[in-house]
Design an enzyme around this catalytic site. Structure first.
Site, mmCIF file in Angstrom:
data_model
loop_
_atom_site.group_PDB
_atom_site.id
_atom_site.type_symbol
_atom_site.label_atom_id
_atom_site.label_comp_id
_atom_site.label_asym_id
_atom_site.label_seq_id
_atom_site.Cartn_x
_atom_site.Cartn_y
_atom_site.Cartn_z
ATOM 1 N N ALA A 242 35.072 28.582 46.084
ATOM 2 C CA ALA A 242 36.023 29.464 46.766
ATOM 3 C C ALA A 242 35.847 30.884 46.252
ATOM 4 C CB ALA A 242 37.447 28.979 46.512
ATOM 5 N N LYS A 243 36.483 31.796 46.949
ATOM 6 C CA LYS A 243 36.412 33.227 46.602
ATOM 7 C C LYS A 243 36.702 33.482 45.129
ATOM 8 C CE LYS A 243 37.460 36.579 50.297
ATOM 9 N NZ LYS A 243 36.109 36.490 50.735
ATOM 10 N N ARG A 244 37.721 32.758 44.604
ATOM 11 C CA ARG A 244 38.125 33.033 43.227
ATOM 12 C C ARG A 244 37.023 32.729 42.213
ATOM 13 N NH1 ARG A 244 39.492 27.822 41.400
ATOM 14 N NH2 ARG A 244 39.794 26.501 43.232
ATOM 15 N N GLY A 246 34.183 33.998 42.304
ATOM 16 C CA GLY A 246 33.337 35.187 42.110
ATOM 17 C C GLY A 246 32.562 35.573 43.349
#
Ligand code: GLU
Length: 304
Positions: A242-244, A246
Site C-alpha cells: 500500500a501507499k504507506r 513508501g
C-alpha cells in the site's frame, strides 16, 4: 463448469487509486500467461463503485501499463458502460428465484457474522427467511436493500493452476448493492464470459471470490474460465502492499530516478525471470516465462 480451453486473459483494475508494483506485476503475469499461449490480452476497467472511483486514475493506470509495454487487444472496456449486461443477468437470476432482498446494514452483518459457528466474512442468512409480511414491512419503511444470491453454504471445488485444488463454501453474497449498482461478483462473471476469457490471472487475494464467481457462472449457465492466482507483493510488515509502504507506484519509482525498464527488471527478478542488475525486455521475458516455474510465495518489497 470449467470448460474453457483457450487462454485469452485480462487485467481488470479498479480505478480507485494508482497501481502499485504488486498490481503491475500481476498485470505483467497476466500478459505473460496470455501472450505465451498466443492468446488475446484484454484490459477491463472495473469502475462500478462510483463512491470509490477517482477521476484521472483510469488514465494513469492505462499509461502505466503502456509504459511497461503491456499492450492489450482492442479498446479497454469500462464496466460503467456495460450495465445493461449486468441488469440482464440479475433479471435472469431473479426470475429463477435465486435472489432475495437484504435489508441488513453493514453493522448488522458484522454483528451477525461474528456470532459463534459463523464463518468470518460470511453472511449468516438473516434476511433469507423473512416472511412475506416482514419483507413488505421493511420495503415499506423505505430502507434501501441489496439483493443476495442463495449460496446457502454450497461447496464449490476448483483447480487453480498455481494453488492446486480449492474447496470453499459459498454464502449468500450480494449481487446487487443497496446503492442500486451491480456488485463486483456479478459484473466479473458476466464480463469474463462475455469477453470469452479463458484464463483469469489475478492476485492471490482474490482466490476466495472465485467460488462465488463459479457459483454464479453455473446458475447463469455461462462458461467459466480457468484460474491462476498469482503471489502478491507484500510490504516489509507482511501486509498487502500500500501507499504507506513508501514509493510503490510507477510515478513514485520514476520520481526516485527509475525508468519503466528498471521497474520491469525488478518485477522480472522477483519472479525469477532475470538476474539482479539485468534488464531484459518483454520479448526476452516472454521467451523465458514458464507458468510452472512462478514462485508461489509472496515477494516482500523492501523500500529503497
Ligand atoms: N477489479 C478487481 C481489483 O482491482 C480485480 C478483479 C479481477 O481481477 O477479477 O481488485
Amino acid at each position: 463448469m470449467q470448460n474453457a480451453t483457450h487462454h485469452d486473459g485480462r487485467f481488470a483494475p479498479s480505478p480507485t487509486g494508482d497501481l502499485h508494483i504488486g498490481n503491475l506485476r500481476t498485470a505483467l503475469l497476466s500478459w505473460l500467461f496470455a501472450r505465451k499461449a498466443d492468446a488475446r490480452f484484454l484490459v477491463r476497467v472495473e469502475d462500478l463503485d462510483r463512491s470509490r472511483v477517482k477521476p484521472g486514475i483510469e488514465e494513469k493506470q492505462l499509461a502505466d501499463l503502456r509504459s511497461l509495454g503491456l499492450e492489450w487487444d482492442g479498446e479497454a472496456v469500462r464496466q460503467s458502460e456495460r450495465t445493461g449486461l449486468y441488469d440482464e443477468a440479475i433479471r435472469r437470476l431473479d426470475e429463477k428465484d435465486f435472489l432475495y432482498p437484504c435489508f441488513c446494514t453493514r453493522a448488522d452483518v458484522r454483528a451477525a457474522s461474528s456470532a459463534p459457528h459463523g464463518i468470518p466474512g460470511h453472511y449468516p442468512g438473516t434476511c433469507r427467511n423473512l416472511t412475506e409480511r416482514e419483507r413488505a414491512e421493511r420495503e415499506a419503511s423505505g430502507r434501501p436493500f441489496a439483493l443476495r444470491v442463495r449460496g446457502e453454504g454450497a461447496r464449490v471445488v476448483f483447480e487453480d493452476r498455481l494453488l492446486g485444488g480449492q474447496n470453499y463454501p459459498v454464502d449468500d453474497f450480494v449481487v446487487w448493492r443497496n446503492d442500486g449498482s451491480p456488485a463486483y461478483q456479478i459484473a466479473v462473471v458476466v464480463d469474463d464470459a462475455e469477453q470469452r476469457i479463458g484464463e483469469v490471472v489475478r492476485g492471490a487475494d482474490l482466490v476466495d471470490s472465485t467460488p462465488r464467481q463459479l457459483f454464479l457462472a453455473d446458475l447463469l449457465g455461462l462458461d467459466a474460465p480457468r484460474y491462476a492466482h498469482v503471489p502478491l507483493v507484500l510490504g516489509p510488515d507482511g501486509e498487502r502492499l500500500a501507499k504507506r509502504h513508501g514509493a510503490v507506484t510507477m510515478a513514485d519509482r520514476e520520481e526516485a530516478g527509475e525508468t519503466p525498464e528498471d521497474v520491469l527488471a525488478w518485477m522480472a527478478h522477483s519472479l525469477g525471470l532475470a538476474e539482479a542488475g539485468e534488464e531484459p525486455g518483454l520479448d526476452t521475458l516472454l521467451a523465458r516465462f514458464d507458468p510452472a516455474l512462478i514462485p508461489t510465495d509472496p515477494t516482500i518489497w523492501r523500500p529503497r
